[in-house]
Structure formats: structure tokens, C-alpha cells
Scaffold this motif. Structure first.
Motif, PDB file in Angstrom:
ATOM      1  N   TRP A  55      73.806  65.542  48.671  1.00 31.17           N
ATOM      2  CA  TRP A  55      72.906  64.474  48.235  1.00 31.17           C
ATOM      3  C   TRP A  55      72.640  63.531  49.405  1.00 31.17           C
ATOM      4  N   HIS A  56      71.355  63.208  49.578  1.00 35.18           N
ATOM      5  CA  HIS A  56      71.016  62.250  50.641  1.00 35.18           C
ATOM      6  C   HIS A  56      69.789  61.451  50.223  1.00 35.18           C
ATOM      7  N   LEU A  57      69.631  60.339  50.847  1.00 34.10           N
ATOM      8  CA  LEU A  57      68.599  59.398  50.427  1.00 34.10           C
ATOM      9  C   LEU A  57      67.263  59.697  51.085  1.00 34.10           C
ATOM     10  N   HIS A  58      66.253  59.907  50.252  1.00 30.07           N
ATOM     11  CA  HIS A  58      64.879  59.981  50.754  1.00 30.07           C
ATOM     12  C   HIS A  58      64.187  58.669  50.412  1.00 30.07           C
ATOM     13  N   PHE A  59      63.113  58.393  51.117  1.00 31.56           N
ATOM     14  CA  PHE A  59      62.406  57.131  50.893  1.00 31.56           C
ATOM     15  C   PHE A  59      61.096  57.344  50.150  1.00 31.56           C
ATOM     16  N   HIS A  60      60.909  58.551  49.632  1.00 34.75           N
ATOM     17  CA  HIS A  60      59.675  58.854  48.913  1.00 34.75           C
ATOM     18  C   HIS A  60      59.988  59.908  47.866  1.00 34.75           C
ATOM     19  N   GLY A  61      59.049  60.117  46.938  1.00 37.40           N
ATOM     20  CA  GLY A  61      59.225  61.165  45.943  1.00 37.40           C
ATOM     21  C   GLY A  61      58.791  62.499  46.494  1.00 37.40           C
ATOM     22  N   ARG A  62      58.583  63.475  45.627  1.00 33.77           N
ATOM     23  CA  ARG A  62      58.184  64.797  46.085  1.00 33.77           C
ATOM     24  C   ARG A  62      56.707  65.056  45.800  1.00 33.77           C
ATOM     25  N   ASP A  63      55.990  64.070  45.342  1.00 34.66           N
ATOM     26  CA  ASP A  63      54.648  64.335  44.830  1.00 34.66           C
ATOM     27  C   ASP A  63      53.529  63.713  45.665  1.00 34.66           C
ATOM     28  N   GLY A  64      53.869  63.114  46.789  1.00 34.38           N
ATOM     29  CA  GLY A  64      52.834  62.451  47.575  1.00 34.38           C
ATOM     30  C   GLY A  64      52.189  63.386  48.571  1.00 34.38           C
ATOM     31  N   SER A  65      51.150  62.904  49.244  1.00 36.01           N
ATOM     32  CA  SER A  65      50.569  63.668  50.348  1.00 36.01           C
ATOM     33  C   SER A  65      51.538  63.575  51.528  1.00 36.01           C
ATOM     34  N   VAL A  66      51.324  64.455  52.503  1.00 42.20           N
ATOM     35  CA  VAL A  66      52.184  64.449  53.683  1.00 42.20           C
ATOM     36  C   VAL A  66      52.151  63.089  54.385  1.00 42.20           C
ATOM     37  N   ALA A  67      50.945  62.548  54.543  1.00 42.22           N
ATOM     38  CA  ALA A  67      50.834  61.266  55.253  1.00 42.22           C
ATOM     39  C   ALA A  67      51.486  60.142  54.455  1.00 42.22           C
ATOM     40  N   ALA A  68      51.348  60.190  53.116  1.00 38.43           N
ATOM     41  CA  ALA A  68      51.974  59.151  52.294  1.00 38.43           C
ATOM     42  C   ALA A  68      53.492  59.263  52.358  1.00 38.43           C
ATOM     43  N   ASP A  69      53.996  60.490  52.327  1.00 40.62           N
ATOM     44  CA  ASP A  69      55.445  60.682  52.392  1.00 40.62           C
ATOM     45  C   ASP A  69      56.010  60.221  53.735  1.00 40.62           C
ATOM     46  N   TRP A  70      55.357  60.652  54.812  1.00 43.23           N
ATOM     47  CA  TRP A  70      55.843  60.222  56.129  1.00 43.23           C
ATOM     48  C   TRP A  70      55.602  58.732  56.344  1.00 43.23           C
ATOM     49  N   GLY A  71      54.499  58.234  55.793  1.00 42.05           N
ATOM     50  CA  GLY A  71      54.237  56.792  55.889  1.00 42.05           C
ATOM     51  C   GLY A  71      55.326  56.002  55.192  1.00 42.05           C
ATOM     52  N   ALA A  72      55.711  56.458  53.998  1.00 46.46           N
ATOM     53  CA  ALA A  72      56.765  55.776  53.251  1.00 46.46           C
ATOM     54  C   ALA A  72      58.089  55.832  54.007  1.00 46.46           C
ATOM     55  N   SER A  73      58.406  56.999  54.552  1.00 49.95           N
ATOM     56  CA  SER A  73      59.678  57.160  55.259  1.00 49.95           C
ATOM     57  C   SER A  73      59.720  56.325  56.537  1.00 49.95           C
ATOM     58  N   CYS A  74      58.650  56.423  57.335  1.00 50.78           N
ATOM     59  CA  CYS A  74      58.630  55.676  58.603  1.00 50.78           C
ATOM     60  C   CYS A  74      58.605  54.175  58.339  1.00 50.78           C
ATOM     61  N   ALA A  75      57.828  53.747  57.354  1.00 54.97           N
ATOM     62  CA  ALA A  75      57.750  52.307  57.064  1.00 54.97           C
ATOM     63  C   ALA A  75      59.103  51.787  56.579  1.00 54.97           C
ATOM     64  N   THR A  76      59.806  52.582  55.773  1.00 52.90           N
ATOM     65  CA  THR A  76      61.125  52.152  55.308  1.00 52.90           C
ATOM     66  C   THR A  76      62.103  52.054  56.484  1.00 52.90           C
ATOM     67  N   GLY A  77      62.059  53.056  57.357  1.00 54.41           N
ATOM     68  CA  GLY A  77      62.922  53.020  58.541  1.00 54.41           C
ATOM     69  C   GLY A  77      62.658  51.786  59.383  1.00 54.41           C
ATOM     70  N   LEU A  78      61.372  51.494  59.627  1.00 55.78           N
ATOM     71  CA  LEU A  78      61.030  50.319  60.437  1.00 55.78           C
ATOM     72  C   LEU A  78      61.399  49.035  59.698  1.00 55.78           C
ATOM     73  N   ALA A  79      61.284  49.036  58.368  1.00 56.02           N
ATOM     74  CA  ALA A  79      61.654  47.856  57.584  1.00 56.02           C
ATOM     75  C   ALA A  79      63.150  47.567  57.729  1.00 56.02           C
ATOM     76  N   ILE A  80      63.962  48.622  57.735  1.00 57.65           N
ATOM     77  CA  ILE A  80      65.410  48.440  57.890  1.00 57.65           C
ATOM     78  C   ILE A  80      65.716  47.868  59.278  1.00 57.65           C
ATOM     79  N   VAL A  81      64.990  48.353  60.285  1.00 56.15           N
ATOM     80  CA  VAL A  81      65.186  47.805  61.637  1.00 56.15           C
ATOM     81  C   VAL A  81      64.753  46.338  61.677  1.00 56.15           C
ATOM     82  N   LEU A  82      63.553  46.063  61.169  1.00 59.43           N
ATOM     83  CA  LEU A  82      63.011  44.691  61.263  1.00 59.43           C
ATOM     84  C   LEU A  82      63.820  43.700  60.433  1.00 59.43           C
ATOM     85  N   GLY A  83      64.428  44.181  59.351  1.00 55.85           N
ATOM     86  CA  GLY A  83      65.195  43.289  58.488  1.00 55.85           C
ATOM     87  C   GLY A  83      66.627  43.094  58.941  1.00 55.85           C
TER      88      GLY A  83
END
Ligand SMILES: [Zn+2]
Length: 189
Positions: free
Chosen positions: A110-138
Motif C-alpha cells: 500500500w502506498h499513497l497516490h495523490f490522485h484517483g484512477r479515473d483522470g486524464s494523464v495530465a490531470a493525474d500528473w498535474g495532481a501528483s506534481c502539484a501535491t509534491g510541490l505543495a508539500i515542499v512549499l508548505g
């Protein structure tokens, strides 16, 4: 830097997508918009996730749009404008409907994803990258996103060094600047 490995991975993916897909300059040379965006996106992301499947051309085009928005976050941090960086990341989190979700696939634990399985590729990667950057910025390392300071290079990086003194995208750029400084000293002497 003590991010968990998935956060580390998606932050590095953000760097890879920006550097592969946004035009500008790289290590002293012009870096045009890639002709094949799908291939460029695939090559960029496989630097971080070697087994990632190939992106199609339309997916590459969507990822290039995402990369331009991610670049603006790095540029804002490099300019000392954390407010703008945070606003840009928040907009991406909202638009991509980023959300944490535990997943288990391909024999992994089990591991943490930052998006569901139903989005477009860009939405999924956008969600993942934005979450990663949010963790850095916060966090306490909010100034660790950067844009290369070598001449004729605008590739981005994340500084994971212990003392946070990184200024270049690569050792190639670091060496270019060192050599130029050495030559300048030679001329002066
Ligand atoms: Zn550079």
C-alpha cells in the motif's frame, strides 16, 4: 530533506517534465519546444520512473501545458515570490482535484497516490506534481525549488543538498560557470 519516497518522486517528476517540455535554454544552448511531445514527455518522465509507459502525442501536448504551469512555480520561488508560487500550486490542486488515496497495484505494498484512477494523464500528473510541490512549499525547505543561474540556461531543479546551496541545474552548468570564472581571473592577472 526528509520527504517520503513518493513525494520525492513526484517532485523530481515535476522537474523532469518542466525540463523536457518547456522551451528556453539548456546548458548554454537554445532548447526549442520538442517536435514530438509524447516522446519527449516519455523520455523526461522515465528519468524518474524508468518503467513508465509511453505517452501519446496528445498526452504529451497536455503534459507540455502542465509543464509550463509548473515552471511558473519554480520561477516564482526563484524570484522570492512564495505568495505567487502558493497561489499557482493551489490553482493546480483545485483544477486537477488532487486527493490522497492509498493504492496497491503491481505487487507493491500500500502506498499513497495523490490522485484517483479515473483522470486524464495530465490531470493525474498535474495532481501528483502539484501535491509534491505543495508539500515542499508548505515545509521548512520551501526555498529549495530553483531555476539554473548559469548563463543561457533556464532549466529547473530541486535542491536536496544538506546545506541548500545549489544554484545550477546540473554539474555541466556548474562547471561552465567555474571555467568562465577561471578564464576571467586569468585575463585579469
Ligand atoms: Zn543549467
Amino acid at each position: 530533506m526528509d520527504f517520503n519516497s513518493h513525494t520525492d518522486g513526484v517532485v523530481r517528476a515535476a522537474v523532469a517534465l518542466v525540463n523536457a517540455l518547456t522551451p528556453g535554454e539548456r546548458r548554454g544552448r537554445e532548447w526549442p519546444r520538442p517536435e514530438g511531445l509524447g516522446a519527449a514527455a516519455t523520455e523526461g518522465l522515465r528519468a524518474v520512473y524508468p518503467d513508465h509507459r509511453e505517452f501519446t502525442e496528445p498526452e504529451g501536448a497536455e503534459l507540455a501545458e502542465l509543464a509550463a504551469r509548473l515552471r511558473a512555480v519554480f520561477a516564482a520561488v526563484a524570484a522570492g515570490d512564495l505568495d505567487s508560487a502558493a497561489a499557482r500550486v493551489n490553482a493546480l490542486l483545485a483544477e486537477t482535484r488532487a486527493r490522497p488515496m492509498l493504492q496497491r497495484h503491481d505487487g507493491e505494498p500500500w502506498h499513497l497516490h495523490f490522485h484517483g484512477r479515473d483522470g486524464s494523464v495530465a490531470a493525474d500528473w498535474g495532481a501528483s506534481c502539484a501535491t509534491g510541490l505543495a508539500i515542499v512549499l508548505g515545509g521548512e525547505f520551501s526555498d529549495r525549488l530553483g531555476v539554473c543561474t548559469a548563463p543561457h540556461c533556464d532549466r529547473v531543479y530541486v535542491d536536496v543538498s544538506r546545506n541548500g546551496t545549489r544554484r545550477f541545474c546540473s554539474t555541466a552548468c556548474q562547471n561552465r560557470v567555474k571555467t568562465a570564472a577561471f578564464r576571467a581571473r586569468g585575463k585579469a592577472g
